[in-house]
Write a protein that holds these residues in place. Structure first.
Motif, PDB file in Angstrom:
ATOM      1  N   SER A 155       0.823  -1.204   0.000  1.00 37.34           N
ATOM      2  CA  SER A 155       0.000   0.000   0.000  1.00 37.34           C
ATOM      3  C   SER A 155       0.860   1.258   0.000  1.00 37.34           C
ATOM      4  O   SER A 155       0.554   2.242  -0.695  1.00 37.34           O
ATOM      5  CB  SER A 155      -0.915  -0.005   1.225  1.00 37.34           C
ATOM      6  OG  SER A 155      -1.781  -1.118   1.196  1.00 37.34           O
ATOM      7  N   VAL A 156       1.934   1.221   0.754  1.00 38.54           N
ATOM      8  CA  VAL A 156       2.845   2.371   0.770  1.00 38.54           C
ATOM      9  C   VAL A 156       3.444   2.592  -0.614  1.00 38.54           C
ATOM     10  O   VAL A 156       3.550   3.731  -1.104  1.00 38.54           O
ATOM     11  CB  VAL A 156       3.940   2.159   1.830  1.00 38.54           C
ATOM     12  CG1 VAL A 156       5.006   3.243   1.724  1.00 38.54           C
ATOM     13  CG2 VAL A 156       3.332   2.150   3.226  1.00 38.54           C
ATOM     14  N   ILE A 157       3.840   1.476  -1.286  1.00 36.71           N
ATOM     15  CA  ILE A 157       4.407   1.602  -2.634  1.00 36.71           C
ATOM     16  C   ILE A 157       3.381   2.207  -3.581  1.00 36.71           C
ATOM     17  O   ILE A 157       3.698   3.084  -4.412  1.00 36.71           O
ATOM     18  CB  ILE A 157       4.875   0.219  -3.130  1.00 36.71           C
ATOM     19  CG1 ILE A 157       6.053  -0.281  -2.285  1.00 36.71           C
ATOM     20  CG2 ILE A 157       5.262   0.272  -4.607  1.00 36.71           C
ATOM     21  CD1 ILE A 157       6.473  -1.693  -2.601  1.00 36.71           C
ATOM     22  N   THR A 158       2.134   1.767  -3.476  1.00 35.78           N
ATOM     23  CA  THR A 158       1.085   2.297  -4.360  1.00 35.78           C
ATOM     24  C   THR A 158       0.878   3.793  -4.144  1.00 35.78           C
ATOM     25  O   THR A 158       0.809   4.570  -5.115  1.00 35.78           O
ATOM     26  CB  THR A 158      -0.229   1.538  -4.102  1.00 35.78           C
ATOM     27  OG1 THR A 158      -0.012   0.137  -4.286  1.00 35.78           O
ATOM     28  CG2 THR A 158      -1.307   1.995  -5.048  1.00 35.78           C
ATOM     29  N   VAL A 159       0.786   4.215  -2.895  1.00 34.89           N
ATOM     30  CA  VAL A 159       0.558   5.635  -2.605  1.00 34.89           C
ATOM     31  C   VAL A 159       1.734   6.481  -3.075  1.00 34.89           C
ATOM     32  O   VAL A 159       1.563   7.552  -3.686  1.00 34.89           O
ATOM     33  CB  VAL A 159       0.296   5.818  -1.099  1.00 34.89           C
ATOM     34  CG1 VAL A 159       0.256   7.298  -0.733  1.00 34.89           C
ATOM     35  CG2 VAL A 159      -1.006   5.145  -0.693  1.00 34.89           C
ATOM     36  N   GLN A 160       2.946   6.015  -2.817  1.00 29.88           N
ATOM     37  CA  GLN A 160       4.114   6.794  -3.223  1.00 29.88           C
ATOM     38  C   GLN A 160       4.214   6.890  -4.748  1.00 29.88           C
ATOM     39  O   GLN A 160       4.555   7.951  -5.294  1.00 29.88           O
ATOM     40  CB  GLN A 160       5.386   6.158  -2.649  1.00 29.88           C
ATOM     41  CG  GLN A 160       5.523   6.341  -1.141  1.00 29.88           C
ATOM     42  CD  GLN A 160       6.781   5.691  -0.603  1.00 29.88           C
ATOM     43  OE1 GLN A 160       7.324   4.775  -1.223  1.00 29.88           O
ATOM     44  NE2 GLN A 160       7.240   6.161   0.552  1.00 29.88           N
ATOM     45  N   ALA A 161       3.913   5.781  -5.428  1.00 25.91           N
ATOM     46  CA  ALA A 161       3.999   5.819  -6.887  1.00 25.91           C
ATOM     47  C   ALA A 161       2.912   6.712  -7.478  1.00 25.91           C
ATOM     48  O   ALA A 161       3.148   7.463  -8.442  1.00 25.91           O
ATOM     49  CB  ALA A 161       3.893   4.400  -7.449  1.00 25.91           C
ATOM     50  N   ASP A 162       1.691   6.659  -6.909  1.00 27.35           N
ATOM     51  CA  ASP A 162       0.601   7.493  -7.423  1.00 27.35           C
ATOM     52  C   ASP A 162       0.843   8.988  -7.175  1.00 27.35           C
ATOM     53  O   ASP A 162       0.453   9.835  -7.984  1.00 27.35           O
ATOM     54  CB  ASP A 162      -0.720   7.076  -6.772  1.00 27.35           C
ATOM     55  CG  ASP A 162      -1.337   5.881  -7.488  1.00 27.35           C
ATOM     56  OD1 ASP A 162      -1.051   5.704  -8.691  1.00 27.35           O
ATOM     57  OD2 ASP A 162      -2.080   5.115  -6.843  1.00 27.35           O
TER      58      ASP A 162
END
Length: 411
Positions: free
Chosen positions: A222-229
């Motif tokens: 989830s952290v990876i998704t938020v940072q990438a978005d």
């Protein structure tokens, strides 16, 4: 000798002696001892009775005695083969006794022959199936009844006695064999059930670990998704290809999260609302210690304030949780020491309890299956660590786990 595929010879399976599967050594030796005693006692007695009592020639009496007693030694391994020899010899001996005066004597079977034949029937009942036992008894009845037609006048009738005693011996030995087989199958079934319970416990614990690790990994995804978005908004001036790359990373992370949630739907029991809570870590071990102390177990706790990976922290929490639960169940009131430490490479968890001040008359859980030890060992193994559990010389118990800090080591 038989042959197997390829033309290679294979030795036939060696016959097993009667009671060879008994657990006690003296029971395994019992058939050999009985057969030897019968042979040693009946051989000279039979010769003496046939020569002195019935007046047979010494050579004929010796031959009959050997044929009626020596096969008793064979009966320990091959009772049916021994029966063929002894039964034929007894019938021949009855016919031979017709050549002498048997008035006032037992005929067609002298007493020593009846004793040997009853012992042989016991061996048959312990080894052969019921159809064979019925055939043996019917042959005994046929021989006894047939010989009655040529019974000399004045001779005692021993046919009825051997028919009755032989039948009782066959039935008794068969009942003993059936009882032994039933007990053996029961023990085998209990062993299989215990193995199956162990396998089921291991699978249940692995599913539980998978559910918990999902929560840990899902957090990072989830952290990876938020940072990438949010990269395009946080980092102004990003090239278009970089923005596309971040968008691709976010899409991949979201697909991975969706797959993991579908997998979790199979593993997680949705009726258990507690599993939806955040997974505990090292900071929650203190709460376990306080709860255990309230249960009447004095606990000395040495905490660890280091920042360790979530998977290792969760495993440490579960190990301490299960170890303290075991103390409450099996050693209520025992002074306990809990220590959690790390040295940069390993996270070490130690739970040691002393003997209980008053040994419990019975454990609080009489149907304990050892699930806790299985779970602790499986958690340590899946993380590449080790678990050492066992009693102490003073009567206490020790649980020690070492979990590698993989992320920190890689850094």
């Amino acid at each position: 000798m038989t042959f197997v595929a390829g033309g290679r010879p294979r030795e036939e399976e060696r016959p097993r002696a009667l009671l060879a599967e008994a657990s006690r050594w003296w029971v395994r030796l019992l058939p050999w001892g009985v057969a030897f005693v019968l042979f040693v006692v009946l051989l000279p007695v039979t010769i003496a009775v046939l020569v002195g009592g019935y007046g047979l020639n010494g050579g004929v009496a010796t031959g009959l005695a050997i044929g009626q007693t020596a096969p008793l030694l064979l009966a320990v391994l091959h009772p049916l083969r021994a029966w063929y020899v002894i039964f034929a010899t007894d019938v021949v001996g009855a016919i031979v006794l017709l050549t002498v005066d048997v008035e006032g004597l037992e005929w067609p079977f002298p007493p020593m022959q009846i004793i040997g034949y009853v012992g042989l029937c016991l061996a048959l009942g312990l080894r052969e199936p019921r159809r064979t036992l019925l055939s043996v008894w019917l042959a005994t009845v046929a021989a006894g009844v047939g010989l009655e037609f040529v019974k000399p006048p004045g001779a005692g009738a021993s046919s009825i006695l051997i028919i009755i005693l032989g039948g009782v011996a066959l039935v008794l030995a068969d009942a003993l064999r059936e009882r032994y087989e039933a007990r053996r199958k029961l023990v085998e079934q209990e062993t299989i059930s215990e193995v199956e319970r162990g396998r089921r416990t291991l699978l249940e614990e692995r599913a539980r670990i998978a559910r918990e690790l999902h929560d840990v990994v899902a957090h990072h995804m989830s952290v990876i998704t938020v940072q990438a978005d949010s990269a395009a908004y946080r980092l102004p001036g990003l090239p278009a290809d970089a923005q596309e790359e971040f968008a691709s990373i976010a899409a991949t992370a979201r697909r991975s999260l969706a797959e993991m949630r579908r997998l979790l739907g199979v593993l997680r029991n949705e009726e258990s609302g507690g599993e939806l809570a955040p997974q505990p870590g090292l900071d929650r071990i203190g709460q376990l210690v306080e709860a255990t102390a309230r249960a009447g177990v004095p606990v000395e706790f040495t905490p660890c304030a280091a920042d360790v990976p979530e998977a290792e922290a969760l495993a440490a929490y579960r190990i301490v949780q299960e170890a303290l639960a075991n103390v409450v169940r099996h050693a209520p009131g025992a002074p306990t020491r809990v220590s959690v430490s790390e040295d940069g490479r390993w996270l070490t968890v130690v739970v040691v309890n002393a003997p209980p001040p008053v040994p419990p008359a019975a454990p609080l859980e009489v149907n304990d299956t050892g699930h806790g030890l299985v779970g602790m060992r499986e958690r340590a193994r899946l993380l590449g660590g080790t678990l050492d559990v066992g009693p102490l010389p003073d009567g206490g118990f020790r649980v020690a786990a070492q979990l590698p800090l993989t992320e920190r080591s890689a850094t």
